[in-house]
Design a protein around this motif. Structure first.
Motif, PDB file in Angstrom:
ATOM      1  N   SER A  12       0.749  -1.255   0.057  1.00 51.32           N
ATOM      2  CA  SER A  12      -0.003  -0.189  -0.095  1.00 51.32           C
ATOM      3  C   SER A  12       0.812   1.331  -0.012  1.00 51.32           C
ATOM      4  O   SER A  12       0.331   2.349   0.254  1.00 51.32           O
ATOM      5  N   ALA A  13       2.281   1.145  -0.451  1.00 50.22           N
ATOM      6  CA  ALA A  13       2.940   2.188  -0.518  1.00 50.22           C
ATOM      7  C   ALA A  13       2.409   3.151  -1.522  1.00 50.22           C
ATOM      8  O   ALA A  13       1.820   2.619  -2.439  1.00 50.22           O
ATOM      9  N   TYR A  14       3.031   4.568  -1.769  1.00 53.71           N
ATOM     10  CA  TYR A  14       2.463   5.237  -2.743  1.00 53.71           C
ATOM     11  C   TYR A  14       2.958   4.685  -4.133  1.00 53.71           C
ATOM     12  O   TYR A  14       2.218   4.500  -5.150  1.00 53.71           O
ATOM     13  N   TYR A  15       4.265   4.240  -4.245  1.00 52.16           N
ATOM     14  CA  TYR A  15       4.570   3.527  -5.588  1.00 52.16           C
ATOM     15  C   TYR A  15       5.277   2.252  -5.049  1.00 52.16           C
ATOM     16  O   TYR A  15       6.399   2.150  -4.777  1.00 52.16           O
ATOM     17  N   PRO A  16       4.340   1.380  -4.955  1.00 54.17           N
ATOM     18  CA  PRO A  16       4.815  -0.092  -4.298  1.00 54.17           C
ATOM     19  C   PRO A  16       5.831  -0.714  -5.161  1.00 54.17           C
ATOM     20  O   PRO A  16       5.721  -0.550  -6.334  1.00 54.17           O
ATOM     21  N   ASP A  17       6.986  -1.207  -4.719  1.00 50.15           N
ATOM     22  CA  ASP A  17       7.538  -2.373  -5.543  1.00 50.15           C
ATOM     23  C   ASP A  17       7.334  -3.510  -5.791  1.00 50.15           C
ATOM     24  O   ASP A  17       7.504  -4.339  -4.855  1.00 50.15           O
ATOM     25  N   TYR A  18       6.461  -3.870  -6.813  1.00 51.69           N
ATOM     26  CA  TYR A  18       5.945  -5.197  -6.966  1.00 51.69           C
ATOM     27  C   TYR A  18       6.744  -6.236  -7.021  1.00 51.69           C
ATOM     28  O   TYR A  18       6.420  -7.497  -6.503  1.00 51.69           O
ATOM     29  N   GLY A  19       7.971  -6.207  -7.493  1.00 51.19           N
ATOM     30  CA  GLY A  19       8.931  -7.145  -7.315  1.00 51.19           C
ATOM     31  C   GLY A  19       9.226  -7.721  -5.914  1.00 51.19           C
ATOM     32  O   GLY A  19       9.058  -8.826  -5.483  1.00 51.19           O
ATOM     33  N   VAL A  20       9.255  -6.655  -5.011  1.00 49.63           N
ATOM     34  CA  VAL A  20       9.604  -7.055  -3.718  1.00 49.63           C
ATOM     35  C   VAL A  20       8.324  -7.379  -3.103  1.00 49.63           C
ATOM     36  O   VAL A  20       8.188  -8.411  -2.234  1.00 49.63           O
ATOM     37  N   VAL A  21       7.180  -7.147  -3.338  1.00 49.80           N
ATOM     38  CA  VAL A  21       6.001  -7.620  -2.654  1.00 49.80           C
ATOM     39  C   VAL A  21       5.624  -8.943  -3.097  1.00 49.80           C
ATOM     40  O   VAL A  21       5.176  -9.941  -2.474  1.00 49.80           O
ATOM     41  N   MET A  22       5.952  -9.384  -4.581  1.00 52.42           N
ATOM     42  CA  MET A  22       5.910 -10.642  -4.912  1.00 52.42           C
ATOM     43  C   MET A  22       6.952 -11.799  -4.120  1.00 52.42           C
ATOM     44  O   MET A  22       6.290 -12.677  -3.704  1.00 52.42           O
TER      45      MET A  22
END
Lengths: 272, 299
Positions: free
Chosen positions: A232-242
């Protein structure tokens, strides 16, 4: 039905099931592919493995204190599971073995609590935990879930299959009630315990709303909370989220594949 | 004989029985009964933070004049009315297809369709948020096969955001319900279906006239479970919309509103408790209606 019609019908069946199976699995595939791609590529819908896996893992481990977060999740899940199984199996056994009219009434009233939505409990629970000075502790996360009407119900249903001859024989041998429970009932019912373990563990591991309310500092947060805040960060780093979602899903996936039979049995426990 | 035995050591039995159930009952009383009663008491109070005073029905009056509450209630009911029937029907169809013993790859299909139940609500919501991004994989696939001309604004349009929430919940819970139906179908005598087939009853009629009536108790059970779940919807919406229930409250649920009233805005516990009792009343009412509806048709 003629041959062509039958062929068309079975083709439609397989087509439909195939599509449903694909749609069910796809997010998992996408999750694994995503962990190897950069955030931009993920958002652009890239469907091929990329080269960013090491970077993503590295970033995840820099952003998150992984051992601590995993330890928090594991501690809560294991504590909740052990305590719930102990307390609720004791009650399920008690309700089935020592029947009386009063206890039946209490049992029925207890089952009604299954209908209480958590949203109606969370405010008073939060105030209670605040007064007890337990905010931001793991014990506060675990406490409200230990007395589980669902697990009690499950154990009572399963206890109906427990051979009462065993209990009578043990009594003749001079065992006390608690000894019968601990040394005869628990070992005999181990498959029931396994099924209940799977369900309670999964629920505790994946629990979100209550930990979100109670756990307020980074030192106490679970993997689920961490993923949620990363995403839910403003610009989430999706790679990290995955990478995070993979790590959060692995334990439950492992439990599912190694204990699939108990898993299904546990889910069905309530309709027997 | 049995009577004598019971009379002889009945009291002894009793004390033991209560001892076995006491720890669980104590915990349930402390963490379920006490809070739910307290929350009812709170709903008649008003004030900021912990300083509250008795306010009578002021909170209930406030509900009617609160557009955000009305919005949250409408959204929650929309999810319930649209999603639960779709999911139950889909789960029933899948279960009756997978119940066919001649189907090749039955176990594989079953495992695959059940797999979403393993994922945590937060993890899958986060995945869906990425997949349904404006340039994401879903939109680019839909465009590639020519179903839509321009990308669907899944996360930014009030209508599509609701559709996304419904799609997400359906993905997560259909397999769960299917497992209940599959287990129940296994207990039905196969010969009923054989006879129907030989008599030339078409597959669809077998589904509506045999499967659904025979599974009615399980359908009732899963419907009530899904109703309780849907009325409490929180994790998915929170994680798909960064906790806001947006765009402009279009996906806001009652649970999320309660959370916001308690922990995000200036805390008004009394009013939040009132909103939470709306869920309690809805769950009780709907469970009663569903139970009653299932009973009536028996006659």
């Amino acid at each position: 039905m003629n041959g062509i019609g039958r062929f068309a019908a079975s083709a439609a069946t397989y087509g439909f099931l195939g599509l449903m199976a694909f749609l069910s699995i796809f997010p998992f595939i996408w999750m694994v592919l995503g962990a190897t791609n950069s955030s931009i590529d993920i958002i652009k819908g890239k469907l091929l493995p990329g080269a960013a896996f090491a970077t993503n893992v590295g970033n995840f481990f820099t952003l998150v204190n992984v051992p601590l977060v995993f330890w928090n999740s594991a501690k809560i899940a294991i504590l909740a599971t052990v305590l719930t199984l102990a307390v609720s199996s004791l009650a399920g056994y008690g309700f089935e073995m020592f029947r009386s009219r009063g206890r039946e009434r209490v049992y029925r009233a207890m089952l009604l609590t299954l209908m209480i939505p958590f949203a109606a409990l969370m405010i008073p629970l939060f105030v209670i935990m605040g007064k007890a000075g337990l905010i931001n502790t793991h014990i506060a996360v675990v406490l409200p879930s230990i007395g589980s009407a669902f697990v009690i119900f499950y154990f009572r249903q399963s206890t109906k299959a427990f051979p009462s001859e065993l209990r009578d024989a043990a009594k003749v041998d001079g065992l006390k009630e608690w000894q019968i429970f601990l040394f005869i009932y628990v070992p005999v019912m181990r498959s029931t315990y396994a099924a209940a373990f799977v369900i309670v563990f999964m629920t505790a591991w994946n629990n979100y709303l209550w930990p979100l309310i109670v756990l307020q500092t980074n030192e106490t947060k679970t993997i689920t909370l961490v993923i949620s805040s990363l995403a839910s960060a403003y610009y989430p780093d999706y790679g990290v989220v995955m990478v995070g979602t993979i790590l959060a899903t692995l334990p439950t996936l492992a439990v599912f594949f190694f204990m699939q039979r108990q898993f299904v049995q546990g889910m069905l426990g309530s309709v027997k | 004989m049995a009577l004598v035995r019971r009379a002889g050591i009945g009291r002894y039995y009793d004390v033991n029985g209560w001892l076995f159930v006491a720890p669980a009952l104590g915990l349930i009383a402390l963490f379920m009964i006490y809070p739910i009663a307290w929350s009812l008491w709170m709903s008649f109070q008003s004030g900021r933070g912990m300083t509250m005073k008795f306010a009578g029905f002021a909170n209930i009056v406030r509900l009617w004049n609160d557009p955000v509450f009305i919005k949250a209630l409408t959204n929650t009911m929309t999810y319930f009315v649209v999603q639960v029937p779709i999911m139950i029907l889909l789960a029933l169809i899948l279960a009756s297809l997978l119940n066919n013993p001649r189907l090749v790859g039955r176990g594989l299909f079953r495992t695959a369709i059940f797999l979403p139940c393993v994922s945590s609500l937060v993890a899958y919501s986060v995945l869906f948020k990425g997949m349904f991004a404006t340039d994401g994989i879903v939109n680019s696939t839909l465009q590639a096969i020519g179903l839509v001309a321009s990308p669907i604004p899944w996360l930014t349009h009030p209508f599509w955001a609701k559709v996304l929430v419904i799609l997400a919940i359906t993905w997560r819970w259909t397999g769960y319900n299917m497992i209940f139906y599959l287990a129940a179908l296994q207990n039905i005598d196969k010969s009923i279906y054989e006879v129907a087939r030989i008599d030339g009853v078409p597959a669809w009629a077998r589904f509506t006239h045999l499967t659904i009536p025979l599974l009615k108790p399980v359908i009732l059970f899963t419907t009530i479970i899904s109703t309780i779940g849907t009325l409490q919807l929180f994790d998915e919406v929170y994680n798909l919309t960064e906790g806001k229930g947006g765009p402009s409250n279009a996906t806001l649920t009652l649970s999320l509103y309660i959370y916001n009233l308690t922990f995000r805005f200036m805390p008004n516990l009394g009013y939040a408790a009132t909103v939470s009792y709306v869920i309690v009343v809805l769950v009780a009412l709907l469970a009663f209606v569903q139970f009653f509806a299932a009973r009536e048709r028996d006659r």
